[in-house]
Structure formats: structure tokens, C-alpha cells
Design a protein around this motif. Structure first.
Motif, PDB file in Angstrom:
ATOM      1  N   VAL A  68      -7.661  -2.572   1.832  1.00 22.46           N
ATOM      2  CA  VAL A  68      -6.353  -2.951   2.369  1.00 22.46           C
ATOM      3  C   VAL A  68      -6.086  -2.339   3.738  1.00 22.46           C
ATOM      4  O   VAL A  68      -5.551  -3.006   4.628  1.00 22.46           O
ATOM      5  CB  VAL A  68      -5.233  -2.545   1.382  1.00 22.46           C
ATOM      6  N   ILE A 152      -0.884  -0.156  -3.137  1.00 19.82           N
ATOM      7  CA  ILE A 152      -2.106  -0.851  -3.552  1.00 19.82           C
ATOM      8  C   ILE A 152      -2.168  -1.058  -5.064  1.00 19.82           C
ATOM      9  O   ILE A 152      -3.072  -1.740  -5.558  1.00 19.82           O
ATOM     10  CB  ILE A 152      -3.376  -0.104  -3.087  1.00 19.82           C
ATOM     11  N   GLU A 233      -3.652 -11.221  -2.584  1.00 23.86           N
ATOM     12  CA  GLU A 233      -3.357  -9.887  -2.093  1.00 23.86           C
ATOM     13  C   GLU A 233      -1.965  -9.398  -2.482  1.00 23.86           C
ATOM     14  O   GLU A 233      -1.724  -8.211  -2.569  1.00 23.86           O
ATOM     15  CB  GLU A 233      -3.497  -9.853  -0.565  1.00 23.86           C
TER      16      GLU A 233
END
Length: 244
Positions: A68, A152, A233
Motif C-alpha cells: 500500500v 491496512i 483495495e
């Protein structure tokens, strides 16, 4: 936390003899850790299922943070990471740890119904926010890094732990984290464990900083079940589609 970081560095970059000796010490220490959860469920640090979960989530954290904030990882790179971690996982006793991205998501699905929120998580985050890791005037910048770690996590995990929007990076914070990560990624420090491991093997100091070219699959990769797979994502979920 520093000991955990050191253990990770020695495990990945250290000489085999030193890594194995350190792992043996960690395993002995785990043998003395036991108790009950807040729900009254007994646990022991050497429980195979628990060791598998720790190995899986640790690998996920390192991999996802790099993906990321530093450089996008393709599916073959993710699978390679899990496969290369297998020998170390066995030394720690994590005999059932995931060996691929597909197995990681399967484990997440399996554990989804068992994970419960704990105040210990929020206490830990508060400690990490208060402890002066960065010097002086830079200390307020600790929070963006902490938020980056939270961000995340899969969306369902954040929801279960009540880690709401105040743990989401602002645009300037995300830019700051990515810029810092890019700088760190490009710094080949002679004293770093990665460089020292290259020297020990007679390789160029920047060998581990070189990137391999990924196969062209567009935005899709191939999982071990033969499906075309895409990572969404926004929430870390895997979307499967039959090959065209």
C-alpha cells in the motif's frame, strides 16, 4: 515491540545458525505463556492454531504495508513471500500457516466468526501513540504512521474493533507516509541487516533493492484455485471471477 522487530530482522536476514538459535529461544519463551481470554477460553502460546494465526497476520502486515505505501505487489510476489516463509514458520511451530495468498484469505474467512473486540487493542494503540518513538518536534508525526498501520486492516476487522474514521489517514498524512516510505526504500544503508546479508552471500549491496519485472496480467492475477482474482483495495476483499 522492539524485540519483535529484531526477531523479524534476524529471521529474514540473519545467518541460519543465529536465526535458529533465536527462534529456539522464542519457542521456549512461548512455552511459558498461557492463560484465559476475556471470554474465559483457555489459551497457550504454543497452540498450533494460534501460531498459525500469528504467522499469517504478521506476514500480512509486512506485505500489505509494503504493497500500500511503498510498491504494488503482484500475486506471484505475494505467493512467493508466503512460500519462502514456510521453513521459518515450521521452526516457530506454525505448521499450518498459509503458503499462498489464497490460503491467507481462507484463514481470514475461517477466523472471522471467532475474532472478538478487546480493550487491549485500544490500550496498545494508545501506548504506541504516547511513547516517544520519534525525537522532539517530530513526535506528533507518530500518529500518521499509527493510522497507516490501522488503515491496512480489512474493513470488517476495523469495524469489529470500532476503529472508525478517526483512524483513517487524511490526504496529507497518506502522502507523508508514502513519501517517507519511498525515501526509506531507496536508502541502501551499509549497516542495515539487508545489506549485511548481501555482503555475507557475496552479492551486491543493493541486490535486495532491485525489483523483478512482474508478468502482465493487467489488474488480475491467478490464484491457486485457477480463478482470475482481483484485490479490491477499499476493503481488502478478494473478488473471484471465472477466466474469460
Amino acid at each position: 515491540l522492539q524485540r519483535t522487530g529484531l526477531a523479524a530482522l534476524v529471521t529474514v536476514y540473519g545467518p541460519r545458525t543465529k536465526a535458529e538459535a533465536m527462534i529456539e529461544g522464542v519457542v521456549r519463551m512461548h512455552g511459558r505463556v498461557s492463560g484465559r481470554t476475556s471470554e474465559g477460553e483457555p489459551y497457550h502460546a504454543t497452540d498450533p492454531e494460534l501460531l498459525d494465526w500469528v504467522q499469517a497476520t504478521a506476514g500480512f502486515g509486512f506485505m500489505e504495508a509494503y504493497h500500500v505505501y511503498v510498491h504494488r505487489l503482484h500475486f506471484f510476489e505475494r505467493d512467493t513471500m508466503f512460500a519462502e516463509a514456510r521453513p521459518v514458520a515450521l521452526l516457530y511451530g506454525a505448521v499450518g500457516a498459509p503458503t499462498s495468498q489464497a490460503e491467507l484469505y481462507a484463514l481470514f474467512d475461517l477466523m472471522r466468526q471467532r475474532l472478538v473486540a478487546s480493550p487491549i487493542v485500544l490500550e496498545f494503540l494508545q501506548i504506541m501513540e504516547d511513547v516517544p518513538v520519534l525525537p522532539g518536534v517530530a513526535q506528533p508525526l507518530q500518529r500518521p504512521f499509527l493510522k497507516a498501520a490501522v488503515e491496512i486492516l480489512p474493513r470488517w476487522v476495523r469495524k469489529r474493533l470500532a476503529l472508525g474514521d478517526h483512524w483513517t489517514l487524511k490526504p496529507w498524512e497518506r502522502a507523508f507516509v508514502k513519501t517517507t516510505a519511498a525515501i526509506c526504500e531507496s536508502m541502501v544503508l551499509p549497516s542495515s541487516p539487508a545489506v549485511q546479508s548481501c555482503r555475507r552471500l557475496g552479492l551486491p549491496e543493493n541486490y535486495l533493492y532491485r525489483r523483478q519485472k512482474a508478468p502482465r496480467h493487467g489488474q488480475y492475477g491467478r490464484d491457486h484455485a485457477g480463478f482470475d482474482v482481483r484485490i479490491r483495495e477499499s476493503d481488502g476483499l478478494k473478488v473471484r471471477q471465472w477466466p474469460p
